[in-house]
Design an enzyme around this catalytic site. Sequence first.
Site, mmCIF file in Angstrom:
data_model
loop_
_atom_site.group_PDB
_atom_site.id
_atom_site.type_symbol
_atom_site.label_atom_id
_atom_site.label_comp_id
_atom_site.label_asym_id
_atom_site.label_seq_id
_atom_site.Cartn_x
_atom_site.Cartn_y
_atom_site.Cartn_z
ATOM 1 N N ARG A 227 46.282 75.310 58.396
ATOM 2 C CA ARG A 227 47.105 74.144 58.039
ATOM 3 C C ARG A 227 48.590 74.407 58.255
ATOM 4 O O ARG A 227 49.427 73.581 57.916
ATOM 5 C CB ARG A 227 46.887 73.764 56.568
ATOM 6 C CG ARG A 227 45.452 73.568 56.166
ATOM 7 C CD ARG A 227 44.996 72.119 56.229
ATOM 8 N NE ARG A 227 43.608 72.014 55.786
ATOM 9 C CZ ARG A 227 42.587 71.734 56.583
ATOM 10 N NH1 ARG A 227 42.775 71.515 57.862
ATOM 11 N NH2 ARG A 227 41.359 71.660 56.099
ATOM 12 N N GLU B 285 44.765 77.896 54.630
ATOM 13 C CA GLU B 285 46.221 77.752 54.766
ATOM 14 C C GLU B 285 46.696 78.096 56.173
ATOM 15 O O GLU B 285 47.574 77.427 56.716
ATOM 16 C CB GLU B 285 46.939 78.651 53.747
ATOM 17 C CG GLU B 285 46.930 78.135 52.320
ATOM 18 C CD GLU B 285 45.687 78.525 51.533
ATOM 19 O OE1 GLU B 285 44.676 78.936 52.154
ATOM 20 O OE2 GLU B 285 45.722 78.423 50.300
ATOM 21 N N GLU C 153 42.626 80.125 44.664
ATOM 22 C CA GLU C 153 43.708 80.716 43.852
ATOM 23 C C GLU C 153 43.467 80.435 42.370
ATOM 24 O O GLU C 153 43.673 81.303 41.516
ATOM 25 C CB GLU C 153 45.057 80.169 44.313
ATOM 26 C CG GLU C 153 45.390 80.615 45.738
ATOM 27 C CD GLU C 153 46.750 80.136 46.210
ATOM 28 O OE1 GLU C 153 46.937 78.911 46.361
ATOM 29 O OE2 GLU C 153 47.635 80.985 46.429
ATOM 30 N N LYS D 100 38.519 63.052 45.346
ATOM 31 C CA LYS D 100 39.455 63.834 46.180
ATOM 32 C C LYS D 100 39.090 65.302 46.162
ATOM 33 O O LYS D 100 39.932 66.175 46.384
ATOM 34 C CB LYS D 100 40.894 63.637 45.688
ATOM 35 C CG LYS D 100 41.400 62.205 45.835
ATOM 36 C CD LYS D 100 41.540 61.818 47.296
ATOM 37 C CE LYS D 100 42.021 60.368 47.448
ATOM 38 N NZ LYS D 100 42.042 59.955 48.872
ATOM 39 N N ARG D 101 37.841 65.582 45.864
ATOM 40 C CA ARG D 101 37.300 66.942 45.865
ATOM 41 C C ARG D 101 38.106 67.864 44.948
ATOM 42 O O ARG D 101 38.321 69.036 45.211
ATOM 43 C CB ARG D 101 37.231 67.515 47.285
ATOM 44 C CG ARG D 101 36.470 66.643 48.286
ATOM 45 C CD ARG D 101 35.131 66.175 47.736
ATOM 46 N NE ARG D 101 34.336 65.433 48.718
ATOM 47 C CZ ARG D 101 33.920 64.160 48.571
ATOM 48 N NH1 ARG D 101 34.252 63.473 47.480
ATOM 49 N NH2 ARG D 101 33.177 63.584 49.478
ATOM 50 N N LEU E 280 45.273 72.617 47.252
ATOM 51 C CA LEU E 280 46.462 71.763 47.165
ATOM 52 C C LEU E 280 46.146 70.363 47.682
ATOM 53 O O LEU E 280 45.500 70.214 48.732
ATOM 54 C CB LEU E 280 47.569 72.385 48.025
ATOM 55 C CG LEU E 280 48.849 71.576 48.223
ATOM 56 C CD1 LEU E 280 49.635 71.481 46.930
ATOM 57 C CD2 LEU E 280 49.701 72.196 49.326
ATOM 58 N N LEU F 28 46.861 67.807 49.834
ATOM 59 C CA LEU F 28 47.689 67.802 51.043
ATOM 60 C C LEU F 28 48.456 66.487 51.201
ATOM 61 O O LEU F 28 49.489 66.456 51.861
ATOM 62 C CB LEU F 28 46.809 68.077 52.271
ATOM 63 C CG LEU F 28 46.184 69.479 52.302
ATOM 64 C CD1 LEU F 28 45.102 69.577 53.373
ATOM 65 C CD2 LEU F 28 47.244 70.559 52.537
ATOM 66 N N GLY G 69 44.063 76.564 47.396
ATOM 67 C CA GLY G 69 44.491 76.638 45.998
ATOM 68 C C GLY G 69 43.327 76.642 45.029
ATOM 69 O O GLY G 69 43.482 77.089 43.882
HETATM 70 C C1 1HE Z 1 41.807 65.837 50.018
HETATM 71 C C2 1HE Z 1 41.753 67.247 50.051
HETATM 72 C C3 1HE Z 1 42.981 67.960 49.897
HETATM 73 C C4 1HE Z 1 39.752 66.478 50.301
HETATM 74 N N1 1HE Z 1 44.108 67.245 49.757
HETATM 75 N N2 1HE Z 1 42.949 65.190 49.876
HETATM 76 N N3 1HE Z 1 42.835 72.453 51.333
HETATM 77 C C5 1HE Z 1 42.124 72.241 52.449
HETATM 78 O O1 1HE Z 1 42.593 72.424 53.556
HETATM 79 C C6 1HE Z 1 40.741 71.697 52.261
HETATM 80 C C7 1HE Z 1 40.686 70.283 52.777
HETATM 81 N N4 1HE Z 1 39.439 69.615 52.424
HETATM 82 C C8 1HE Z 1 38.278 69.831 53.092
HETATM 83 O O2 1HE Z 1 38.158 70.706 53.930
HETATM 84 C C9 1HE Z 1 37.110 68.955 52.714
HETATM 85 O O3 1HE Z 1 37.622 67.776 52.134
HETATM 86 C C10 1HE Z 1 36.134 69.600 51.712
HETATM 87 C C11 1HE Z 1 35.356 70.697 52.405
HETATM 88 C C12 1HE Z 1 36.834 70.167 50.475
HETATM 89 C C13 1HE Z 1 35.129 68.522 51.202
HETATM 90 O O4 1HE Z 1 34.534 67.875 52.314
HETATM 91 P P1 1HE Z 1 33.750 66.507 52.074
HETATM 92 O O5 1HE Z 1 33.157 66.099 53.398
HETATM 93 O O6 1HE Z 1 32.826 66.634 50.908
HETATM 94 O O7 1HE Z 1 34.855 65.437 51.595
HETATM 95 P P2 1HE Z 1 35.970 64.702 52.491
HETATM 96 O O8 1HE Z 1 35.390 63.439 53.059
HETATM 97 O O9 1HE Z 1 36.623 65.616 53.439
HETATM 98 O O10 1HE Z 1 37.060 64.340 51.394
HETATM 99 C C14 1HE Z 1 36.865 63.311 50.433
HETATM 100 C C15 1HE Z 1 38.220 62.778 50.094
HETATM 101 O O11 1HE Z 1 38.997 63.806 49.488
HETATM 102 C C16 1HE Z 1 39.021 62.335 51.315
HETATM 103 O O12 1HE Z 1 39.861 61.281 50.935
HETATM 104 P P3 1HE Z 1 39.474 59.751 51.266
HETATM 105 O O13 1HE Z 1 40.601 58.967 50.655
HETATM 106 O O14 1HE Z 1 39.396 59.659 52.762
HETATM 107 O O15 1HE Z 1 38.155 59.497 50.610
HETATM 108 C C17 1HE Z 1 39.856 63.547 51.630
HETATM 109 O O16 1HE Z 1 41.046 63.236 52.342
HETATM 110 C C18 1HE Z 1 40.192 64.009 50.215
HETATM 111 N N5 1HE Z 1 40.554 65.412 50.177
HETATM 112 N N6 1HE Z 1 40.473 67.612 50.219
HETATM 113 C C19 1HE Z 1 44.066 65.894 49.745
HETATM 114 N N7 1HE Z 1 43.026 69.285 49.878
HETATM 115 C C20 1HE Z 1 49.700 76.300 46.179
HETATM 116 S S1 1HE Z 1 49.475 76.415 47.824
HETATM 117 C C21 1HE Z 1 47.812 76.049 48.117
HETATM 118 C C22 1HE Z 1 47.645 75.722 49.560
HETATM 119 C C23 1HE Z 1 46.329 75.103 49.843
HETATM 120 O O17 1HE Z 1 45.518 74.869 48.988
HETATM 121 S S2 1HE Z 1 46.068 74.724 51.464
HETATM 122 C C24 1HE Z 1 44.395 74.276 51.515
HETATM 123 C C25 1HE Z 1 44.223 72.805 51.298
#
Ligand code: 1HE
Length: 263
Positions: free
Chosen positions: A139, A136, A116, A29-30, A68, A70, A113
């Site tokens: 999103r 963020e 962060e 889940k990265r 976070l 998501l 996060g």
């Molecule tokens: C996740 C998450 C996550 C991956 N929550 N499940 N953060 C983001 O908006 C970043 C969202 N993630 C991404 O942009 C990409 O996943 C990555 C660039 C980090 C990695 O890409 P990649 O191609 O290596 O992996 P992937 O295929 O996108 O993800 C692999 C799995 O991890 C996949 O799940 P699967 O069940 O389909 O295998 C994804 O759904 C899962 N995954 N990132 C949940 N973030 C205190 S407030 C803080 C507010 C924030 O942090 S908002 C920013 C959130």
Amino acid sequence: MSPTQLGSELLHVDASGPIALIRLARPAKRNAINDALLADLHTTFVRLPQHVRVAVVHGEGPHFCAGLDLSALSERSAAEGILHSRSWHAAFDQIQFGKVPVIAALNGAVVGGGLELASACHIRVAERSCYFGLPEGQRGLFVGGGGSARVPRLIGVARMVDMMLTGRVYSAEEGVAAGLAQYLVEDGEGLAKAMALAERVAGNAPLSNFAVVQALPRIADQSQSDGLFMESLMAAIAQADQGAKDRMNAFLQGRAGKVRANN
Ligand code: 1HE
């Protein structure tokens, strides 16, 4: 979780020696942070054993942390949202203002996060693969893990505004130039560099490290007058310690290292 059994399946912790190694362990889940992982981070930093002098944080797999989880963003009331954000603040405060200096070894995505978390650490080592983003804005969220307080202190408000409004992503090189990390290394070398830095930090007098980690950011937040007063207090406390006296005598007797260029 006893002090000798820190960590969980989400957070691998080796705190057996003076340098604690703390690994986010959700690579599938990265290393996205859900409530359980956040609680593990919090508890681990609170319970670091007395013999630990420095902590190194890194993520398993190709990405440091996707921020976070998501999928755990359930419908929350405003009040629940505040408490959720405050739980991140409490955990990351234990990193920034905890017992020991913390060094982050960063690779791949350091986003939301994850940035962060990285910004709560004291030293950041960026592998060339690493990139920094605050998605963020895209999103429909806002930072909630301390980013609005910590990231502008590293790179300035204007750069953070740009990252959040436009989704701009900083490469490792750009991040280091802007101040998001202090070291840039080749891929695969981040952890070794972080460990080498940790060895150096662990060799300092604990009270000096405490002053740097606890007093310096607070002084930077104060008025110059208040800050200078706190500096005097901290300096007097640090130099009164026997460890400081031993180190100064060692230098005066030619037994301590000299400051050399690029040492
Ligand atoms: C996740 C998450 C996550 C991956 N929550 N499940 N953060 C983001 O908006 C970043 C969202 N993630 C991404 O942009 C990409 O996943 C990555 C660039 C980090 C990695 O890409 P990649 O191609 O290596 O992996 P992937 O295929 O996108 O993800 C692999 C799995 O991890 C996949 O799940 P699967 O069940 O389909 O295998 C994804 O759904 C899962 N995954 N990132 C949940 N973030 C205190 S407030 C803080 C507010 C924030 O942090 S908002 C920013 C959130």
